[in-house]
Design an enzyme around this catalytic site. Sequence first.
Site, PDB file in Angstrom:
ATOM      1  N   ASP A   1       0.861  -1.169   0.000  1.00 29.50           N
ATOM      2  CA  ASP A   1       0.000   0.000   0.000  1.00 29.50           C
ATOM      3  C   ASP A   1       0.911   1.237   0.000  1.00 29.50           C
ATOM      4  O   ASP A   1       2.088   1.150   0.373  1.00 29.50           O
ATOM      5  CB  ASP A   1      -0.886  -0.039   1.250  1.00 29.50           C
ATOM      6  CG  ASP A   1      -1.653   1.251   1.473  1.00 29.50           C
ATOM      7  OD1 ASP A   1      -2.342   1.699   0.537  1.00 29.50           O
ATOM      8  OD2 ASP A   1      -1.538   1.817   2.582  1.00 29.50           O
TER       9      ASP A   1
ATOM     10  N   ASP B   1      -0.270   5.010   0.866  1.00 26.06           N
ATOM     11  CA  ASP B   1      -0.555   6.048   1.852  1.00 26.06           C
ATOM     12  C   ASP B   1      -0.321   5.563   3.279  1.00 26.06           C
ATOM     13  O   ASP B   1      -0.934   4.594   3.739  1.00 26.06           O
ATOM     14  CB  ASP B   1      -1.999   6.532   1.711  1.00 26.06           C
ATOM     15  CG  ASP B   1      -2.245   7.201   0.370  1.00 26.06           C
ATOM     16  OD1 ASP B   1      -1.285   7.425  -0.376  1.00 26.06           O
ATOM     17  OD2 ASP B   1      -3.420   7.492   0.071  1.00 26.06           O
TER      18      ASP B   1
END
Length: 293
Positions: free
Chosen positions: A45, A47
């Site tokens: 991922d 963020d």
Amino acid sequence: MRTSEPIDSAKVAGRASAEAAVAAAPGPDGSLATPPDLTAAAFFDVDNTMMMGASLFHFARGLAARKFFTAADLAGFAWQQMKFRLGGQENAEDIQASRELALSFVAGRKVSELVELSEEIYDELMADRIWAGTRALAQMHLDAGQRVWLVTATPVELAQIIARRLGLTGALGTVAEHADGSYTGRLMGEMLHGRAKAHAVRALAASEGLDLRRCTAYSDSANDIPMLSAVGTAVAVNPDQRLRDIARARDWEVRDFRTGRKAARIGFNSALGASAVAGAVAAGMAYRRRDRS
């Protein structure tokens, strides 16, 4: 009369993202360059996992500085970022609002223009926000001969630039429809979020011959549990409280590159920063209205 099954927009988004990822990193025979380890890969991922803060918010700041959209639009991004940082979780309404706002300002724009701006904005606002610890984890997989992919709701064009700058294999991101080199204002399915990320990972694995039981996924958010559950090894990085609890219950590894003081400061400053942007924009708009009256 037999009715057709409803379209699963998360599956559509996942397949579109996987296809875009493969197309963006072709080898001599049209497939991805073959690493020594043929069946294992890592998925990260972006963020708050690979990057401090929300990549889409930093991107919006860069576009706003270039007068790409209005002050009111930036205020909307700032408000959504502040809610996310304070609440720690996204919700369907915020995701839909982000989608509609993002599509409204890219409709009719050239894809090449967004790619060029993404390169500039990464250098200006994102390069210094990469977590060194997470970057080291990605390098560990690369050194083991595995492919490493980013998986993010950020537009795929920006996600691919981040991946390339970090020396990674590629990226799975949100795919906006385009025709004749310009965005139409529609998405391929939906934002690459939640279930859509898991579908994208599975679609890429099927395309590239990966054994998901030998793959690893990394995320900070409980929203990514579908992706984390799709692979053999799940790692919570800088996790929110819900993911930390789930990781503990499922015996998943936890990596936290923040000190307690630093984690609190990052959360507070991110929220304060977004709040300040929203306040400044609101004040500016009020001033303009007063000036015109």
